[in-house]
Design an enzyme around this catalytic site. Structure first.
Site, short mmCIF file in Angstrom:
data_model
loop_
_atom_site.label_atom_id
_atom_site.label_comp_id
_atom_site.label_asym_id
_atom_site.label_seq_id
_atom_site.Cartn_x
_atom_site.Cartn_y
_atom_site.Cartn_z
N HIS A 1 -8.62 80.21 -21.64
CA HIS A 1 -8.27 81.57 -21.23
C HIS A 1 -9.51 82.08 -20.51
CE1 HIS A 1 -6.76 85.81 -22.42
NE2 HIS A 1 -7.88 85.99 -21.74
N ARG B 1 2.58 83.49 -34.12
CA ARG B 1 2.07 84.40 -35.16
C ARG B 1 2.22 83.86 -36.57
NH1 ARG B 1 -0.16 86.63 -30.86
NH2 ARG B 1 1.14 88.14 -29.73
N ASN C 1 -4.32 81.44 -32.13
CA ASN C 1 -4.92 82.76 -32.43
C ASN C 1 -4.09 83.51 -33.46
OD1 ASN C 1 -2.82 83.25 -30.58
ND2 ASN C 1 -3.81 85.07 -29.74
N ASP D 1 3.68 82.11 -22.18
CA ASP D 1 2.74 83.00 -22.88
C ASP D 1 3.50 84.02 -23.75
OD1 ASP D 1 0.35 84.00 -23.80
OD2 ASP D 1 -0.24 84.94 -21.90
N HIS E 1 3.15 77.07 -23.93
CA HIS E 1 2.22 78.16 -24.26
C HIS E 1 2.97 79.33 -24.90
CE1 HIS E 1 -1.35 80.85 -22.74
NE2 HIS E 1 -0.88 81.27 -23.89
#
Ligand code: DOR
Length: 442
Positions: A180, A66, A96, A322, A62
């Site tokens: 999430h 970017r 994302n 994360d 995870h």
């Protein structure tokens, strides 16, 4: 043919039940032999691993890299460098991005460019088109292009209908829907855990129920559809208890926990830096400290300690970081304006080492949680030191002291409240397919 001999380290390979002082020979990018007393051969590179741990290359399931954007925070190349510096040879990156990874072409692009970074990078595809929650993204096509799971991480998965459709596809694809969990209504406006510290700082707070109610919702949808749900970054004791209860009922659910939720608390957002379960502070920061703003938020000490207990009793399938790099301009002092997230790839190892030093976990278990366990859970390659396997190896000096700083961190972003803290435990060498990708021996 170049060969390398890693001598005299404590070889820990939970997948093969190994934990003893052994030598590892790497030849032609593969593990050639693992045995005691291997003698160097002509022109062999010899690495003295005395006092070090020799483990399979670490896996982080995870991370946020970017890429294709916003690359001023990170990109595949800087993210791979940060991963290698943290001991990771394999990472799974979240969709994302801008634009989001919601098409097979974008997944294929990450796979393709990821191959050139020197480590293994696996993309996770979006669940919904544009990550907007309303329309299912082309999961089958993204799976064929190399997606290893699906997630709208950063936000809760949108409509129940989309979630049901996605979960129904998991049995065909055998890939997880990675959620999430956060009720956007309950969380609205909050920058940190809702409790005494958020009151002190005048923040509306994000209640634990925001996460727990969505864990309940998604568990219900998994139960209804028989699909595979993976719950990302569980941060409360009740959250993991709900998951365990569902698992006991036969729901196909896996879960991960992050090092920061095990050792940091909401006090860190008030600049009071003391690890959960310890008496001595490790320093102080500004109050509020936006570098400690992360989602899900750092919770009270009772949750952190409870999550450590849950990890000890096997409630979590693996540990992931994360890693959420943000540039300085995205992290202004004002808590409400700052982005959620902390850079983490390079800090996971010393954080887990701290748990070992305290006696909460032992090294074989930590290594398992970051190698064999994520590989097994997600069906990824690697995570073991088998003879004939590609040589993905992490050599760790568990006693090495270092300070996380602008200079020592390889990630393009330096957003962590651990900046300036003396840490213990570092990847000395990270080897991917026989090539040295990080070397801190000097
Ligand atoms: O703190 C976070 N940052 N949590 C998330 O879920 C997303 C991540 C990010 O992308 O920055």
């Amino acid at each position: 043919m170049t060969t390398m001999l890693i001598r005299g380290g404590r070889v820990i390979d939970p997948a093969n039940g190994l934990d003893s002082r052994l030598d590892v020979r790497v030849s032609d990018g593969k593990i050639f032999a693992i045995a005691a007393g291997l003698e160097p051969i002509a022109r062999e590179v010899v690495i003295d691993a005395d006092g070090c741990l020799v483990t399979p290359g670490w896996i982080d399931a995870h991370v946020h890299l970017r890429d294709p954007g916003p690359t001023y925070k990170e990109d595949l190349v800087t993210g791979a460098a940060a991963a290698a510096a943290g001991g990771f040879t394999r990472v799974c990156c979240m969709p994302n991005t801008s634009p989001p990874l919601d098409t097979p072409e974008r997944i294929a692009d990450i796979v393709e460019r990821g191959r050139q970074t020197g480590i293994h990078i696996h993309p996770i595809g979006a669940i919904s088109v544009g990550r907007e929650g309303g329309v299912l993204a082309p999961l089958r096509e993204m799976a064929a292009a190399g997606a290893i799971g699906f997630s709208d991480d950063g936000d809760s998965a949108g409509s129940e209908d989309v979630m049901r459709e996605a979960l129904r596809l998991t049995s065909e694809l055998n890939l997880p829907i990675m959620v999430h969990c956060e009720d956007p209504e309950l969380a609205r406006g909050g920058s940190m855990h809702r409790g005494a510290v958020s009151e002190e700082l005048g923040d509306p707070g994000i209640p634990a129920e925001a996460e727990e109610s969505y864990i309940e919702r998604d568990l219900r949808l998994a139960e209804e559809t028989g699909g595979w749900l993976h719950v990302l970054h569980v941060s409360t004791v009740r959250g993991i208890e709900l998951i365990q209860a569902a698992r006991a009922r036969g729901v196909r659910v896996t879960a991960e926990v992050m090092p920061h939720h095990l050792l940091m608390t909401d006090e860190w957002v008030a600049g009071r830096r003391r690890f959960a379960g310890e008496l001595e502070p490790v320093g102080s920061g500004p109050s509020p400290d936006s570098s400690a703003k992360v989602n899900p938020p750092l919770r009270p000490e009772s949750d952190a300690l409870g999550l450590i207990q849950a990890l000890r009793r096997g409630a979590f399938d693996f540990v992931a970081t994360d890693h959420a790099p943000h540039a300085e301009r995205d992290k202004p002092a004002s808590l409400s304006s700052a982005a959620f997230g902390m850079t983490a790839l390079e800090l996971a190892l010393p954080t887990m080492a701290r748990l070992v030093e305290r006696g909460d976990l032992d090294w074989p278990r930590v290594v398992e949680l970051l190698t064999a366990a994520p590989a097994r859970t997600l069906g990824l390659p690697g995570g073991a030191l088998g003879v004939g396997d590609p040589a993905d190896i992490t050599v760790i000096d568990p006693r090495r002291e270092w300070v996380a700083s602008e200079e020592t961190l390889r990630s393009r972003s330096k957003n962590t409240p651990l900046l300036g803290t003396i840490l213990r435990g570092r990847a000395l060498l990270t080897i991917c397919e026989g090539e040295v990708r990080h070397d801190a021996r000097a």
